[in-house]
Enzyme design. Structure first.
Site, PDB file in Angstrom:
ATOM      1  N   ARG A  97      -2.718  -1.377  -1.035  1.00  0.00           N
ATOM      2  CA  ARG A  97      -2.677  -0.400  -1.915  1.00  0.00           C
ATOM      3  C   ARG A  97      -4.021   0.672  -1.434  1.00  0.00           C
ATOM      4  O   ARG A  97      -4.954   0.177  -1.125  1.00  0.00           O
ATOM      5  CB  ARG A  97      -3.033  -0.647  -3.387  1.00  0.00           C
ATOM      6  CG  ARG A  97      -1.958  -1.256  -4.132  1.00  0.00           C
ATOM      7  CD  ARG A  97      -1.102  -0.385  -4.503  1.00  0.00           C
ATOM      8  NE  ARG A  97       0.001  -1.090  -5.072  1.00  0.00           N
ATOM      9  CZ  ARG A  97       1.377  -1.474  -4.586  1.00  0.00           C
ATOM     10  NH1 ARG A  97       1.368  -1.487  -3.154  1.00  0.00           N
ATOM     11  NH2 ARG A  97       2.250  -1.821  -5.239  1.00  0.00           N
ATOM     12  N   GLU A  99      -0.540   9.848  -1.552  1.00  0.00           N
ATOM     13  CA  GLU A  99       0.801   9.556  -0.837  1.00  0.00           C
ATOM     14  C   GLU A  99       1.806  10.441  -1.594  1.00  0.00           C
ATOM     15  O   GLU A  99       1.745  10.739  -2.845  1.00  0.00           O
ATOM     16  CB  GLU A  99       1.368   8.305  -1.106  1.00  0.00           C
ATOM     17  CG  GLU A  99       0.329   7.385  -0.318  1.00  0.00           C
ATOM     18  CD  GLU A  99       0.939   5.612  -0.606  1.00  0.00           C
ATOM     19  OE1 GLU A  99       1.997   5.427  -1.179  1.00  0.00           O
ATOM     20  OE2 GLU A  99       0.238   5.074   0.028  1.00  0.00           O
ATOM     21  N   HIS A 119       3.972   4.037   4.034  1.00  0.00           N
ATOM     22  CA  HIS A 119       4.133   3.034   2.849  1.00  0.00           C
ATOM     23  C   HIS A 119       5.573   2.389   2.945  1.00  0.00           C
ATOM     24  O   HIS A 119       6.251   2.373   2.057  1.00  0.00           O
ATOM     25  CB  HIS A 119       4.043   3.667   1.568  1.00  0.00           C
ATOM     26  CG  HIS A 119       3.676   3.046   0.272  1.00  0.00           C
ATOM     27  ND1 HIS A 119       2.904   3.304  -0.585  1.00  0.00           N
ATOM     28  CD2 HIS A 119       4.022   1.309   0.082  1.00  0.00           C
ATOM     29  CE1 HIS A 119       2.818   2.156  -1.503  1.00  0.00           C
ATOM     30  NE2 HIS A 119       3.603   1.092  -0.884  1.00  0.00           N
TER      31      HIS A 119
END
Length: 329
Positions: free
Chosen positions: A237, A266, A285
């Protein structure tokens, strides 16, 4: 017939792989219309959830605003093991069960973690760019064998990374608040304090959940205690790392580099200095998603919704079990 929204557009492409689980529970499937962006915005979500009682959810934001606008919503089933995008207290207050898909993507994340590490140590991005431009630069690589891999977190994903490290002949250290000592004994993993992990790891790989206690656990103070030249790897994370401090440590030391799949914000802003630092390898990601893990996660999410609809309770998947006392569907 209660409606289930398949929110992630990538998941909707293979809804046929898990439609039967929802059909058998008497649930009607609806999907978002095609769009350039994979993840729906808040505005899209506010409209798409009209009349929807359960959602197979991606990383779109389930904010208090979204939840308040849709009191008919009963289940948010995450396609994944994290649930940062869901305001769980607000969901619980609204009587919404929130589920995850454990045991479905640890292999994908572990493979990606080593892809990042090897990409960094073997200079893969730079070597490819040099050759694509017509060059031939055989810069020296750093081996993994004999180096120390430090794992911050030894859950499913941390364990998957640990077992793969053995194939690279790495020494493995791990920190976990609730360690599985039997697993460590079986795989020759030394359990250490977080401080020792920082001091001894050549590669520090983060596999902690994001909580109030772990947010910015990698900061100026912890970075200063890391082994000079060490590489930070984050496939967990983005909020675990204070990026401003990381950028300073990458520019001025002690860090030798970073291999990152997750970020504080993000999508990462175009002007984020991490994008242009020479000692980083970045991916968007993508660690937890390959064609197999995405299908497995989506099926798990659909099965969680179907189970709850039948009056069952998938205990291992529900992240807010306290909602059960007042849950109605």
């Amino acid at each position: 017939m209660p409606k289930v929204l398949i929110a992630p557009r990538e998941v909707a492409k293979f809804v046929g792989q898990f439609r039967d689980a929802l059909d058998r529970a008497g649930l009607e499937i609806t999907v978002l219309p095609p769009a350039e962006a994979n993840e729906p915005t808040v505005d899209e979500l506010l409209v798409a959830l009209n009349g929807v009682e359960a959602v197979v959810a991606g990383s779109e934001p389930y904010t208090p605003q979204v939840l308040a606008a849709h009191p008919q919503l009963r289940v948010i089933a995450r396609v994944g093991v994290g649930y940062d995008a869901v305001n769980v207290p607000a969901a619980t207050a609204a009587g919404v069960a929130v589920t995850i898909a454990p045991g479905t993507n640890q292999g994908s994340v572990a493979e990606h973690a080593f892809a990042l590490i090897l990409g960094f140590t073997r200079h893969i991005p730079n070597r490819h760019a040099t050759m694509a431009a017509g060059g031939w630069n055989r810069v020296m690589s750093v081996p993994l064998r004999g180096r120390t891999l430090g794992l911050a977190g030894l859950g499913r994903i941390g364990k998957a990374v640990a077992t793969r490290a053995a194939a690279f002949e790495m020494r493995v250290l791990a920190y976990d608040p609730l360690p599985d000592t039997a697993f460590c004994d079986a795989h020759g993993i030394a359990l250490v304090s977080f401080d020792q992990l920082l001091r001894e790891a050549d590669f520090l790989s983060l596999h902690l959940p994001l909580t109030a206690e772990t947010r910015h656990v990698i900061n100026h103070a912890s970075l200063a205690r890391m082994k000079p030249g060490a590489v930070l790897v984050n496939t967990s994370r983005g909020g675990l790392v204070r990026e401003a401090d990381l950028i300073t440590a990458l520019r001025d030391g002690p860090l030798g580099g970073a291999a990152l799949d997750v970020f504080e914000v993000e999508p990462t802003p175009a002007n984020n200095p991490l994008r242009t630092l020479p000692n980083v390898v970045l991916t968007p990601h993508a660690a937890g998603v390959d064609v197999q893990s995405l299908e497995d996660m989506a099926r798990s999410a659909a099965q969680a919704i179907a189970s709850i609809r039948r009056g069952e309770w998938p205990v291992e998947k529900v992240v807010n079990p306290e909602v059960r006392a007042k849950f109605l569907w």
